[in-house]
Design a protein around this motif. Structure first.
Motif, mmCIF file in Angstrom:
data_model
loop_
_atom_site.group_PDB
_atom_site.id
_atom_site.type_symbol
_atom_site.label_atom_id
_atom_site.label_comp_id
_atom_site.label_asym_id
_atom_site.label_seq_id
_atom_site.Cartn_x
_atom_site.Cartn_y
_atom_site.Cartn_z
ATOM 1 N N SER A 226 0.827 -1.204 0.000
ATOM 2 C CA SER A 226 0.000 0.000 0.000
ATOM 3 C C SER A 226 0.861 1.255 0.000
ATOM 4 C CB SER A 226 -0.913 0.015 1.230
ATOM 5 O OG SER A 226 -1.586 1.248 1.346
ATOM 6 N N SER A 413 -6.248 -0.590 -1.583
ATOM 7 C CA SER A 413 -5.629 -1.507 -0.632
ATOM 8 C C SER A 413 -6.707 -2.184 0.208
ATOM 9 C CB SER A 413 -4.667 -0.746 0.279
ATOM 10 O OG SER A 413 -4.109 -1.607 1.248
ATOM 11 N N LEU A 420 -2.621 0.180 -4.187
ATOM 12 C CA LEU A 420 -1.592 -0.851 -4.268
ATOM 13 C C LEU A 420 -0.552 -0.535 -5.347
ATOM 14 C CD1 LEU A 420 -3.773 -4.070 -3.926
ATOM 15 C CD2 LEU A 420 -2.463 -2.886 -2.146
#
Length: 585
Positions: A226, A413, A420
């Motif tokens: 993340s 995320s 991501l």
């Protein structure tokens, strides 16, 4: 003891091996550390074995520090324990199977959960004996379909596998935490840049599972992290956040359209934006994300028959076969072939929809984004026809969800913080909280404090020891050769005699003897080769501290080189042994 280059079993190569794809493979072969015997099978020559043993030493020290006790189990194993846990079948073609002269089935061990569980069952019978951590460093065997990258992915490899046994889940969690911390110390000592990611348990089973990945562009594992939190996971373990369901009331009715020559998502989207009258059929721009792609595969339980499975994902995504396999493991998965379409005429290639699958009792799993109330353009199960506004929860009801769609940079995320970003890594360690999967299979019980039987809980923790050698080479090399960290290198000091002067040779011998007396492992290049060849070999071999005894000897100096940083300096002969020893430690 001083090792003389002139007597060392070593031949360096100037050219890369033809089958080498990654730097570590090229350099370990060129530098004479390993040699290929067969696909995925390598010999360890003297320098390579020294490095391997040094890595093992680091692993042993840290395992002993958390209370681990080393044992050694056989690599040749009977079928029966693995039949009990069904892994004789689940491992599929990756298992090396053989028979002894009496026809009994045997195997070369890929991992030892079963045997460790049976070993503890045979030795312990009281809660007072526990907890215990046992480990081994041993050769393992897996019949890789495509062995590659030298010792990074071989059929025979050295692995440290340890196992904890406890009477409680709290004890298992404590052993898991000990191993996690020990692994971080091991990889720090080996100077390996790594990340810890959530992972799937696969054929191992159990609950909590994390992988340690060495950061590397040549890694076979893709992981994501993340941008705004510490979330990190192997792509197979990413759980897609599902959007909220949409109320069904008032949604447009499903409508079938003639859509000739639209067997692909791109052709379908182009048609949908034109429609029959030149306008979008949805009243807005249609994208691939508005379509539902239905991918047909066939699955087979271990020892069972092939069955059809439909997988529905948004049309702007591709199926990630590794994620699909991980979601269904240990079930075997394969794409359907032309003969399968002939066998099942209700499958209209390019126009498959949920309706025909459910009418023919084909299991149908969808991406978590396909929630009730979401409307899709998808196949109408007839040649040249699609249906628009087919709504989940109203017009079709999937049999469940599956993580099969690719994970992309920019996806939300799963922890709700940030998006991501993907990277690649090499798996170097994996830890599992197995729980009672194996102790249940073999009824591994001890008498508890109250006198009643207690079923033990088990953890499994692996490190690819031989793989670590390649990983260090992968992360630490430069364009000249290998660069081993201190404590890993085959020698502490590489002394290069770069002058034919008799005084320099005598001085180099004397200096090497002093370093040896100081407890350092010394490689003395006493060959009758040119200085250029010796320098190239010293760069290729990668010993971190290099001493050049050459023309400066007559002036009372030697050159001290740091292979890791590239720095060099002259030091007085009178202080050379002490300064070199300080630099090498």
């Amino acid at each position: 003891m001083i090792t003389r280059f002139s007597q060392l079993f070593l031949r360096t190569l100037r050219d890369d091996p033809a089958d080498a794809e990654v730097p570590s493979h090229k350099l370990l072969v060129r530098a004479g550390y390993v040699r290929r015997i067969a696909p995925g099978v390598y010999s360890w020559l003297p320098l390579g074995l020294r490095v391997l043993r040094n890595v093992e030493h680091v692993v042993r020290e840290e395992m002993n520090a958390i209370g681990g006790q080393e044992i050694l189990l056989p690599a040749l194993l009977p079928r029966e324990p693995y039949e009990t846990t069904n892994r004789w079948t689940e491992y599929g073609d990756s298992l090396f199977r053989l028979q002894d002269r009496k026809g009994a089935d045997m195997m070369l061990g890929p991992t030892h959960e079963e045997i460790f569980a049976l070993t503890v069952k045979g030795e312990y019978n009281s809660y007072k004996d526990l907890p215990v951590i046992l480990y081994q460093i041993q050769n393992k065997y897996r019949d890789e379909e495509r062995p590659r990258a030298g010792i990074l992915r071989g059929r025979e490899f050295v692995m440290k596998d340890s196992y904890s046994f406890d009477t409680s889940d709290e004890g298992l969690s404590e052993a898991y935490a000990k191993h996690r911390a020990a692994y971080q110390r091991i990889f720090a000592r080996l100077a390996i840049e790594h990340v810890i990611v959530s992972a799937t348990s696969g054929a191992m089973g159990g609950s909590a599972s994390e992988e340690f990945l060495a950061v590397s562009p040549v890694g076979e594992d893709t992981y994501v992290h993340s941008t705004e939190s510490d979330y990190a996971a192997n792509v197979e373990a990413v759980v897609t956040p599902a959007p909220p369901a949409i109320p069904l009331d008032g949604l447009p009715a499903a409508q079938v359209y003639d859509t000739p020559d639209t067997p692909t998502i791109d052709t379908l989207v182009a048609w949908a934006n034109q429609g029959a009258d030149g306008a979008s059929i949805l009243g807005r721009e249609v994208t691939a994300g508005d379509t539902l792609k239905n991918v047909m595969v066939k699955t087979r339980e271990p020892g069972g028959e092939w069955e059809l499975l439909g997988v529905g994902i948004p049309g702007d995504r591709e199926v990630d076969f590794k994620r699909l396999e991980a979601s269904l493991e240990p079930t075997e998965v394969a794409l359907i072939e032309a003969e399968d379409f002939e066998k099942y005429p209700f499958l209209v290639k390019g126009y498959i929809g949920p309706k025909a699958l459910q009418q023919n009792e084909v299991r149908y799993l969808v991406d978590p984004r396909v929630v009730d109330g979401t409307a899709w353009i998808t196949g109408a199960d007839a040649q040249g026809q699609h249906v628009a506004n087919l709504t989940a929860g109203r017009d079709f009801t999937p049999d469940g969800t599956i993580e099969a769609a690719e994970v992309r940079d920019g996806d939300a995320s799963p922890d709700g913080r940030g998006t991501l970003v993907s990277a690649r890594g090499i798996e170097i360690g994996h830890i599992f909280q197995l729980g009672r999967k194996y102790t249940d299979a073999f009824e591994v019980d001890v008498l508890g404090e109250n006198g009643k039987p207690v079923r033990l809980t088990q953890g499994s923790y692996g490190i690819g020891v031989s793989r670590l050698v390649a990983v260090i080479a992968e992360q630490q090399h430069d364009d000249k050769g290998l660069r081993w960290p201190k404590g890993v290198a085959p020698f502490d000091v590489h002394v290069v005699i770069a002058n034919k002067d008799e005084g320099a040779w005598t001085g180099a011998e004397s200096l090497a003897a002093e370093l040896d007396a100081a407890g350092l492992q010394v490689l003395l290049d006493d060959r009758k080769a040119s200085p250029g060849i010796k320098f190239k070999d010293s760069e290729l071999l990668g010993v971190p501290t290099v001493v050049v005894v050459g023309r400066g000897w007559a002036d009372g100096v030697v050159e001290l080189r740091d292979r890791l940083t590239g720095e060099s300096r002259e030091i007085p002969v009178a202080e050379a042994a002490a300064q070199i020893a300080d630099a090498a430690r």
